[in-house]
Design a protein around this motif. Structure first.
Motif, PDB file in Angstrom:
ATOM      1  N   GLY A 196       0.815  -1.208   0.000  1.00  0.00           N
ATOM      2  CA  GLY A 196       0.000   0.000   0.000  1.00  0.00           C
ATOM      3  C   GLY A 196       0.847   1.255   0.000  1.00  0.00           C
ATOM      4  O   GLY A 196       2.075   1.176   0.117  1.00  0.00           O
ATOM      5  N   PRO A 197       0.193   2.422  -0.133  1.00  0.00           N
ATOM      6  CA  PRO A 197       0.894   3.697  -0.220  1.00  0.00           C
ATOM      7  C   PRO A 197       1.738   3.971   1.028  1.00  0.00           C
ATOM      8  O   PRO A 197       1.382   3.544   2.131  1.00  0.00           O
ATOM      9  CB  PRO A 197      -0.235   4.727  -0.326  1.00  0.00           C
ATOM     10  CG  PRO A 197      -1.422   3.958  -0.783  1.00  0.00           C
ATOM     11  CD  PRO A 197      -1.273   2.586  -0.221  1.00  0.00           C
ATOM     12  N   LYS A 198       2.839   4.676   0.816  1.00  0.00           N
ATOM     13  CA  LYS A 198       3.695   5.087   1.930  1.00  0.00           C
ATOM     14  C   LYS A 198       4.120   6.528   1.721  1.00  0.00           C
ATOM     15  O   LYS A 198       4.288   6.985   0.599  1.00  0.00           O
ATOM     16  CB  LYS A 198       4.946   4.204   2.022  1.00  0.00           C
ATOM     17  CG  LYS A 198       4.727   2.880   2.703  1.00  0.00           C
ATOM     18  CD  LYS A 198       6.058   2.224   3.067  1.00  0.00           C
ATOM     19  CE  LYS A 198       5.823   0.901   3.778  1.00  0.00           C
ATOM     20  NZ  LYS A 198       7.076   0.162   4.007  1.00  0.00           N
ATOM     21  N   ARG A 199       4.339   7.205   2.827  1.00  0.00           N
ATOM     22  CA  ARG A 199       4.885   8.553   2.763  1.00  0.00           C
ATOM     23  C   ARG A 199       6.396   8.476   2.627  1.00  0.00           C
ATOM     24  O   ARG A 199       7.007   7.453   2.944  1.00  0.00           O
ATOM     25  CB  ARG A 199       4.486   9.318   4.034  1.00  0.00           C
ATOM     26  CG  ARG A 199       2.995   9.470   4.131  1.00  0.00           C
ATOM     27  CD  ARG A 199       2.571   9.989   5.472  1.00  0.00           C
ATOM     28  NE  ARG A 199       2.824  11.426   5.557  1.00  0.00           N
ATOM     29  CZ  ARG A 199       2.141  12.238   6.345  1.00  0.00           C
ATOM     30  NH1 ARG A 199       1.174  11.762   7.116  1.00  0.00           N
ATOM     31  NH2 ARG A 199       2.410  13.508   6.388  1.00  0.00           N
TER      32      ARG A 199
ATOM     33  N   HIS B 198      11.794   6.136   3.521  1.00  0.00           N
ATOM     34  CA  HIS B 198      13.195   6.399   3.836  1.00  0.00           C
ATOM     35  C   HIS B 198      13.644   5.579   5.040  1.00  0.00           C
ATOM     36  O   HIS B 198      14.746   5.022   5.049  1.00  0.00           O
ATOM     37  CB  HIS B 198      13.402   7.901   4.088  1.00  0.00           C
ATOM     38  CG  HIS B 198      14.835   8.281   4.243  1.00  0.00           C
ATOM     39  ND1 HIS B 198      15.356   8.754   5.407  1.00  0.00           N
ATOM     40  CD2 HIS B 198      15.871   8.215   3.371  1.00  0.00           C
ATOM     41  CE1 HIS B 198      16.652   8.976   5.248  1.00  0.00           C
ATOM     42  NE2 HIS B 198      16.987   8.669   4.030  1.00  0.00           N
ATOM     43  N   ARG B 199      12.765   5.480   6.033  1.00  0.00           N
ATOM     44  CA  ARG B 199      13.102   4.692   7.232  1.00  0.00           C
ATOM     45  C   ARG B 199      13.258   3.209   6.914  1.00  0.00           C
ATOM     46  O   ARG B 199      14.090   2.520   7.490  1.00  0.00           O
ATOM     47  CB  ARG B 199      11.995   4.846   8.287  1.00  0.00           C
ATOM     48  CG  ARG B 199      12.220   5.989   9.261  1.00  0.00           C
ATOM     49  CD  ARG B 199      11.281   5.859  10.459  1.00  0.00           C
ATOM     50  NE  ARG B 199       9.871   5.773  10.085  1.00  0.00           N
ATOM     51  CZ  ARG B 199       9.088   6.835   9.883  1.00  0.00           C
ATOM     52  NH1 ARG B 199       9.568   8.051  10.028  1.00  0.00           N
ATOM     53  NH2 ARG B 199       7.830   6.691   9.533  1.00  0.00           N
ATOM     54  N   SER B 200      12.448   2.720   5.974  1.00  0.00           N
ATOM     55  CA  SER B 200      12.463   1.271   5.719  1.00  0.00           C
ATOM     56  C   SER B 200      13.588   0.847   4.780  1.00  0.00           C
ATOM     57  O   SER B 200      13.843  -0.340   4.625  1.00  0.00           O
ATOM     58  CB  SER B 200      11.099   0.813   5.184  1.00  0.00           C
ATOM     59  OG  SER B 200      10.745   1.571   4.054  1.00  0.00           O
TER      60      SER B 200
ATOM     61  N   SER C 136       2.696   5.331  -4.232  1.00  0.00           N
ATOM     62  CA  SER C 136       2.113   3.990  -4.361  1.00  0.00           C
ATOM     63  C   SER C 136       2.573   3.354  -5.663  1.00  0.00           C
ATOM     64  O   SER C 136       3.096   4.028  -6.554  1.00  0.00           O
ATOM     65  CB  SER C 136       0.581   4.083  -4.326  1.00  0.00           C
ATOM     66  OG  SER C 136       0.129   4.906  -5.381  1.00  0.00           O
ATOM     67  N   MET C 137       2.379   2.050  -5.770  1.00  0.00           N
ATOM     68  CA  MET C 137       2.689   1.344  -7.009  1.00  0.00           C
ATOM     69  C   MET C 137       1.537   1.488  -7.975  1.00  0.00           C
ATOM     70  O   MET C 137       0.369   1.376  -7.574  1.00  0.00           O
ATOM     71  CB  MET C 137       2.860  -0.146  -6.722  1.00  0.00           C
ATOM     72  CG  MET C 137       4.294  -0.549  -6.604  1.00  0.00           C
ATOM     73  SD  MET C 137       4.540  -2.321  -6.770  1.00  0.00           S
ATOM     74  CE  MET C 137       3.609  -2.943  -5.413  1.00  0.00           C
ATOM     75  N   THR C 138       1.825   1.699  -9.240  1.00  0.00           N
ATOM     76  CA  THR C 138       0.791   1.627 -10.274  1.00  0.00           C
ATOM     77  C   THR C 138       0.565   0.151 -10.623  1.00  0.00           C
ATOM     78  O   THR C 138       1.353  -0.717 -10.221  1.00  0.00           O
ATOM     79  CB  THR C 138       1.248   2.364 -11.541  1.00  0.00           C
ATOM     80  OG1 THR C 138       2.378   1.658 -12.064  1.00  0.00           O
ATOM     81  CG2 THR C 138       1.630   3.809 -11.238  1.00  0.00           C
ATOM     82  N   PRO C 139      -0.489  -0.172 -11.393  1.00  0.00           N
ATOM     83  CA  PRO C 139      -0.646  -1.556 -11.844  1.00  0.00           C
ATOM     84  C   PRO C 139       0.591  -2.060 -12.589  1.00  0.00           C
ATOM     85  O   PRO C 139       1.023  -3.196 -12.396  1.00  0.00           O
ATOM     86  CB  PRO C 139      -1.879  -1.485 -12.752  1.00  0.00           C
ATOM     87  CG  PRO C 139      -2.686  -0.343 -12.199  1.00  0.00           C
ATOM     88  CD  PRO C 139      -1.666   0.670 -11.741  1.00  0.00           C
ATOM     89  N   ALA C 140       1.202  -1.207 -13.423  1.00  0.00           N
ATOM     90  CA  ALA C 140       2.429  -1.621 -14.132  1.00  0.00           C
ATOM     91  C   ALA C 140       3.557  -1.883 -13.143  1.00  0.00           C
ATOM     92  O   ALA C 140       4.383  -2.776 -13.350  1.00  0.00           O
ATOM     93  CB  ALA C 140       2.846  -0.552 -15.137  1.00  0.00           C
TER      94      ALA C 140
END
Lengths: 112, 112
Positions: free
Chosen positions: A33-36, A41-43, A80-84
């Protein structure tokens, strides 16, 4: 210019999208899912803010990451990731499995 | 140190092996059997001899390319894929297919 543009083949074009250490890992971090920006950066231990910014821009340009800016106070921006992008992460899975199978060789080569 | 060494995950380790534009293409060129350095160099338009030499050394170090030196006059040196190298090329196939599917977007991004 052919439909492939400057690229020799699909694999050549693919490497232009996922080149480097970080881009596959950025996609991986976005899979749930989406991330800020700060959470991303933390991950990703070891990436600089500047490099993460640049990679996110390139991934957006290649249509695999989407940037959403929410007009809130304070402003909120999510990636976020797009479908592609999801298809790309799926396509990278066999590569990750290959490396996991051959990890001893790869680790030995990098430390030797 | 964990079994993964310096790497975060399999995908991270994989990118250390195939990083850059050329390594997947070198593997691709070796898929039909051993090739001599000059033949490889001719088939990879745009790579310098120095870079090809360096990439071949790294691919050997990672156990995906084998270098065979024949004691003939003049000496003959051939490069071939190891079984792990063939598995790696197979694992890269979905990635190439992904890019072929999305080639218009990738080409537009690289020229835009």
């Amino acid at each position: 210019m052919s439909r492939l543009g400057e690229y020799t083949c699909g694999l050549d074009a693919a490497m232009a999208v996922v080149d480097g250490k970080w881009k596959p890992l950025i996609l991986w971090e976005l899979q749930d899912g989406p991330k800020r920006f700060n959470a991303l950066h933390r991950s990703l231990a070891g990436i600089s803010q500047k490099m993460l910014t640049q990679h996110l821009k390139e991934l957006q340009r290649h249509g695999v990451v989407h940037r959403e800016s929410y007009h809130e106070v304070p402003p909120r921006v999510e990636y976020s990731m797009t479908p592609a992008g999801r298809e790309l992460l799926d396509a990278l899975e066999p590569l990750g499995n290959w490396a996991t199978k051959h990890i001893d060789l790869i680790v030995a080569a990098s430390t030797g």
